[in-house]
Design an enzyme around this catalytic site. Structure first.
Site, short mmCIF file in Angstrom:
data_model
loop_
_atom_site.label_atom_id
_atom_site.label_comp_id
_atom_site.label_asym_id
_atom_site.label_seq_id
_atom_site.Cartn_x
_atom_site.Cartn_y
_atom_site.Cartn_z
N ASP A 124 0.86 -1.17 0.00
CA ASP A 124 0.00 0.00 0.00
C ASP A 124 0.90 1.23 0.00
O ASP A 124 2.11 1.13 0.24
CB ASP A 124 -0.88 -0.03 1.25
CG ASP A 124 -1.77 1.19 1.35
OD1 ASP A 124 -2.30 1.62 0.32
OD2 ASP A 124 -1.92 1.71 2.47
N LYS A 125 0.35 2.40 -0.27
CA LYS A 125 1.16 3.62 -0.27
C LYS A 125 0.93 4.45 0.99
O LYS A 125 1.82 4.59 1.82
CB LYS A 125 0.84 4.47 -1.51
CG LYS A 125 1.63 5.77 -1.58
CD LYS A 125 1.15 6.67 -2.68
CE LYS A 125 -0.20 7.29 -2.39
NZ LYS A 125 -0.15 8.28 -1.27
N THR B 2 -2.49 1.07 -4.65
CA THR B 2 -3.03 2.16 -3.85
C THR B 2 -4.39 2.61 -4.36
O THR B 2 -4.69 2.47 -5.54
CB THR B 2 -2.05 3.35 -3.83
OG1 THR B 2 -2.62 4.43 -3.09
CG2 THR B 2 -1.74 3.83 -5.24
N ASP C 218 -5.10 5.73 -4.06
CA ASP C 218 -4.87 7.16 -4.24
C ASP C 218 -4.79 7.54 -5.72
O ASP C 218 -4.74 6.67 -6.59
CB ASP C 218 -3.57 7.56 -3.54
CG ASP C 218 -3.67 8.95 -2.93
OD1 ASP C 218 -4.54 9.72 -3.40
OD2 ASP C 218 -2.90 9.26 -2.01
N ASN D 245 -8.65 -1.08 4.10
CA ASN D 245 -8.71 -1.38 2.66
C ASN D 245 -7.59 -2.30 2.21
O ASN D 245 -7.57 -2.74 1.06
CB ASN D 245 -8.68 -0.08 1.85
CG ASN D 245 -7.41 0.71 2.08
OD1 ASN D 245 -6.92 0.83 3.19
ND2 ASN D 245 -6.84 1.25 1.02
#
EC number: 7.6.2.1
Length: 1055
Positions: free
Chosen positions: A360-361, A601, A603, A720
């Site tokens: 993940d970021k 991600t 995002d 998530n």
């Protein structure tokens, strides 16, 4: 209807997180143990041994070791479960002194009220809110990992419904799409009585798992509950994880069982042949039987070919390995006093074989905190030196204020620069006493406003038509005339104001793609003074543009461009979505270890690319393949074209980066395109997947896991990320700012991404060597001893008799050779921690799995068969009479010395295990052979100790036989013709010579060139684009001089 208060019930949580209870322990534990094939097999042997005259080894020789193993394993389970409960209870007590859960039954159609800071329990259509224009802010980090707040707005037809009386009169129905996992889509229709149908889109929907922020309260109608919510639609079932080594071991146990059956059948055939040849039953044995009877006898005789102690040995070894991880001070984050935690010990060796890392970021690579770090004003850069960064990593360069206060030539530029930061944004201030906090849908804007506040320019008040700031104590009010909205095409936003002096001024901030600041999120700021005539002419054009029906956004952008000209550039800002400590170094090290890193991600693409540059996943020279398509056909076409362009390089790792968004990935994972997409992705060194849902994260991990057949690891910190953490072979959770859900669903928990380096390269490599050597050694020592029974059957007419005393056989694994496997599994080290971290390439030794596979296992077994042959026939020829107990003695000595040959890291525990085991056997032999008749056990051993221990022939064989067995192994280990990387490192450690170090470094360079990275030239503007409410409407909705609307009625409040 509104959920009545009398349905609410408070209760204390009595749910236990323990694996066992006092009453369930025994049945659950026994079921768990006997579901293992090996334990079930030994239980079967124990039952067979109770049949009269069948067992040549007695009734209890398998039962007693099995009970010992079950007791030890049971104690380990109790301790592990108890410690787990203590950790969970400690976590609960840290968070809440008393856990009180508000129990509420939410059904479809209920109207629910939630207040600021609460998590929503179901998917709801927003009816109204406390905010102007019925808007609300929600944090969706649990769903997509994004830190910026999302704006949702109720329908105008329901926005005024705020009182209990109004809601009680609300009547109608909602038709909506079938439940699905797409967060960014929703199609529904609201039918109110006597009104036309009203369309409902994603901007009116509040999803389960989101948190209400900066909004006093909202009211919503529940449309999905339970497993129909989008949050639960993205959930994945937690799989039962078993390591690759464990699967190979189980396969080998099955093969050994088949070998046992073959040996039993061969022995039965041998018995028939012997009887036919001599046509007589062996009267001195006192038994006779048929083929089936003989088969059972030989199965019992050879059953210890399968190591009875292997499973419990591995459980204890892995448990202690997990404790080493938990106790590692290098993975202790002192900031929050959090240690690394192995939540399972079953996957320790899997840490040493990871080939694909999915990360993940936000909150994993970054700290999830935006900070104003640098700025450039009138050509002067501030905040460049590390000493100007405070402990909180915020901008704190005294030179800027010194230039402002000392009438530096750039003073007016500094003043205008900081004024722009206070005025040109959509932030809303909230005052609590003397403290001002800021609401912002964009974390970048909040960081800039906070940065200006720290420098003495404070944004204090927002009203529908003006903003007020305090500039070094002087209060200034700017009238807001127009807001020129941000879009991804324009990459900027502007605001037209009338200054306190009455001048018309346009402030602008936006991204410039050729600005390079080492991966920071950069914005240029500029302004232009307008004349009244220029503004009036533009205003006519603007009013016309906002009424256009076709291509309105394009028309508006052209209108904005017409006035955004001839700027005076004030400078630039640099915001850092601060990376966690040592993230770039960790990624560089993992890449050298041949671990492919994919960033998954939720995002935005621009933000993700910036972070990839910052953490050195991307470099300036690296070609990028960007996949952004809107249909299956377009996706298939662009992927096929890129595959054709690669040509012969397809399928090989290239210095390329693949960037894909979630919408395109949905088509790329389609059955027709999946294989082609995977080939393209595997041909790139870096893969960056943006705007993904949790289910898509899990899906892409699953595709690589199944298609590539490589060990995968997923790491994340939010809800998530749970799906991909559970899907990957190994899941690692980071205890960060997004709660403990990822940690609680992980296999291993760490506090910082950088700790992954030691977890994999050190603990992973060590554990792989330890576990595999322990397994190989356990197979070896059992095959050595019990194949001797086959050689003995050849000379005893296949009569089913045993060569060794029955209790000596039973105690062989439990006592006499039990210590060497533990020292190999707990203390063995291929090389030092410093070498493993200095030369990450060493990780490839465990990663490839070449030191443990079926081939290696069979080489070890064949070696054991050769040793057993020597151990039986050499003493048999040396000592024609009374060689049985001597053979057993030589077996113990040879097996213990073999452990010494396998040991690469000697310590006091190793010496005690090897020499101590030999001494334990000799002591036992001396005592055990003198017990009868005082103790009615082992009459056949009587007096043998006193005779053997003074016999020179015994001591001659004591040295000769093990040497003959192990001489080939010593020669093989001494072979220096093909020196491996590991051997060079070990030699370097032993010699500690500079020349050797240089030579080794040259070889490392030749094997793998270090990746070359460059600074990024990225930008980022974390702003809500084309939101349900425009930025101009948003800023004109607030009057922070007025009190917030008070609650109009009491209602159900969700906790």
């Amino acid at each position: 209807s509104l959920l009545p208060s009398h349905l609410l019930t408070f209760y204390l949580s009595t749910h236990s997180t323990a694996k066992y209870s006092m009453w369930s322990f025994l049945p659950r534990y026994l079921y768990l143990q006997f579901s293992k094939t090996a334990n079930a097999f030994f239980l079967f042997i124990t039952i067979l041994q109770q049949i009269p005259d069948v067992s040549p080894t007695g009734k209890y020789t398998t039962l007693v070791p099995l009970l010992v193993i079950l007791v030890i394993s049971g104690i380990k389970e109790i301790v592990e479960d108890y410690v787990s409960v203590l950790l969970v209870n400690a976590l609960k007590n840290t968070i809440l002194l008393l856990i009180v859960i508000l129990k509420i039954h939410v059904n479809v159609g209920d109207i629910v009220k939630a207040t600021n800071g609460q998590f929503l329990p179901a998917d709801m259509v927003l009816i109204s809110s406390s905010e102007p224009q019925a808007t609300c802010f929600v944090a969706t980090s649990n769903l997509d990992g994004e830190t910026n707040l999302k704006i949702r707005q109720a329908l105008s037809e329901t926005a005024t419904m705020k009182t209990e009386k109004q809601l009680s009169n609300l009547s109608g129905k909602i038709k909506c799409e079938e439940p699905n996992f797409h967060f960014n889509s929703f199609a529904g229709t609201l039918y109110l009585n006597e009104k036309s149908p009203i369309s409902i889109g994603p901007d009116q929907v509040l999803l389960r798992g989101t948190q209400l922020k900066n909004t006093e309260w909202i009211l919503g109608i529940v449309v999905y509950t339970g497993f129909e919510t989008k949050f639960m639609q993205n959930a994945v079932k937690s799989p039962l994880k078993r390591s690759k080594v464990e699967k190979v071991t189980n396969m080998q146990i099955l093969v050994l069982f088949l070998l046992l059956l073959v040996m039993s059948l061969v022995s039965c055939v041998g018995a028939i042949y012997w009887k036919d040849r001599y046509r007589a039953e062996p009267w001195y044995i006192g038994k006779s039987g048929n083929f089936g009877f003989d088969l059972l006898v030989f199965i019992i005789l050879y059953h210890n070919l399968i190591p009875i102690s292997l499973l419990v040995t591995l459980e204890i070894v892995k448990y202690i390995q997990a404790l080493f991880i938990n106790w590692d001070e290098d993975m202790h984050f002192k900031g929050s006093n959090v240690y690394a935690m192995a939540r399972t010990s079953n996957l320790n060796e899997e840490l040493g074989q990871v080939e694909y890392l999915f990360s993940d970021k936000t909150g994993t690579l970054t700290c999830n905190v935006m900070t104003f770090k640098k700025c450039s004003i009138a050509g002067i850069t501030y905040g460049q030196s590390p000493c100007f960064i405070s402990d909180a990593y915020e901008f704190n360069d005294p030179a800027l204020l010194q230039n402002f206060e000392n009438d530096h030539p750039t003073k007016e530029y500094i003043k205008e620069f900081l004024t722009l930061l206070c005025v040109c944004h959509t932030v809303v201030p909230e005052r609590e006493g003397n403290n001002i906090s800021y609401q912002a849908s964009s974390p970048d804007e909040a960081a800039l406003v906070k940065g200006a506040k720290k420098l003495g320019f404070v944004f204090t008040t927002r009203m529908p038509n003006s903003v007020t700031i305090e500039a070094m104590g002087e209060e200034l009010t700017f009238e807001i005339l127009n807001v020129l909205e941000f879009s991804s095409n324009r990459k900027r936003m502007s605001i037209i104001v009338r200054t306190p002096e009455g001048r018309l001024r346009l402030y602008c901030k936006g991204a410039v793609s050729d600005l390079s600041l080492a991966g920071l999120r950069t914005l240029c700021v500029a302004y232009i003074d307008l004349t009244e005539i220029e503004y009036e002419q533009w205003l006519v054009m603007y009013k016309k543009a906002i009424t256009v029906v076709k291509d309105r956004m394009k028309t508006l952008e052209d209108c904005y461009d017409s006035i955004e000209k001839k700027f005076l550039l004030l400078g630039a800002t640099a915001i850092e979505d601060r990376l966690q400590a040592r993230v770039p170094e960790t990624i560089t090290s993992l890449l050298k270890a041949n671990i492919k890193i994919w960033v998954l991600t939720g995002d935005k693409q621009e933000t993700a690319i910036n972070i990839a540059y910052s953490c050195k996943l991307l470099s300036g020279q690296m070609p990028r393949i960007q996949l952004n398509a809107n249909s299956l056909e377009a996706t298939q076409q662009v992927i096929s074209q890129n595959c054709q362009d690669l040509g012969a390089l397809l399928g090989k790792e290239n210095d390329l980066a693949l960037i894909i968004d979630g919408k395109t990935l949905k088509y790329a994972l389609h059955v027709e395109v999946r294989k082609c997409f995977l080939n393209l992705a595997l041909s790139c060194r870096t893969v960056l997947c943006c705007r993904l849902s949790p289910l898509q994260k899990a899906e892409i991990v699953d595709v690589v896991k199944k298609q590539v057949k490589a060990i995968t690891l997923a790491i994340g910190d939010g809800a998530n990320d749970v799906g991909m953490i559970q899907t990957a072979h190994v899941g690692v959770g980071i205890s960060g700012n997004e709660g403990m859900l990822a940690t609680n669903n992980s296999d291993y928990a760490i506090a910082q991404f950088s700790y992954l380096e030691k977890l994999l390269l050190v603990h992973g490599a060590w554990n792989y060597f330890r576990v595999t050597k322990c397994i190989l050694y356990c197979f070896y020592k059992n095959v050595v001893l019990y194949i001797i029974e086959l050689w003995f059957a050849i000379v005893n007419g296949f009569s089913g008799q045993i060569i060794f005393e029955r209790w000596c056989i039973s105690l062989y694994n439990v006592i006499f050779t039990s210590l060497p496997p533990f020292t190999l599994g707990i203390f063995e080290r291929c090389c030092s921690q410093e070498s493993l971290l200095r030369y990450p390439q060493l990780y490839r030794i465990s990663q490839t799995g070449d030191i443990f596979n079926i081939k290696v296992l069979w080489i070890q077994c064949i070696n054991a068969i050769v040793h057993s042959f020597i151990l039986f026939w050499l003493p048999a020829k040396m000592l024609e009479h009374g060689s049985n107990f001597i053979v057993f003695c030589y077996v113990v000595v040879t097996v213990c010395l073999k452990a010494g040959l396998e040991t690469m890291s000697w310590n006091k525990f190793t010496h005690f295990a090897i020499w101590g085991s030999i001494m334990i056997w000799l002591g036992f032999f001396a005592v055990y052979s003198s017990l009868w008749p005082t103790v009615p056990v082992a009459p056949e051993m009587t007096g043998q100790g006193s005779m053997a221990l003074v016999c020179p022939h015994f001591w001659l064989g004591f040295f000769i036989v093990p040497i003959v067995c192990l001489i080939q192994n010593v020669a093989w280990k001494s072979n220096t013709c093909h020196r491996t990387l590991l051997e060079e490192v070990r030699e370097m450690e032993s010699r500690v010579l500079i020349s050797v170090t240089r030579m080794f470094t040259v070889r490392i360079y030749l094997l793998t060139a270090s990746p070359c990275f460059a600074l990024s030239d990225g930008y980022a503007f974390s702003q809500v684009e084309r939101a349900v409410i425009s930025q101009e409407e948003l800023v004109r909705s607030y009057d922070t001089t007025k009190n917030k609307p008070q609650k109009t009625f009491s209602s159900a409040t969700l906790e």
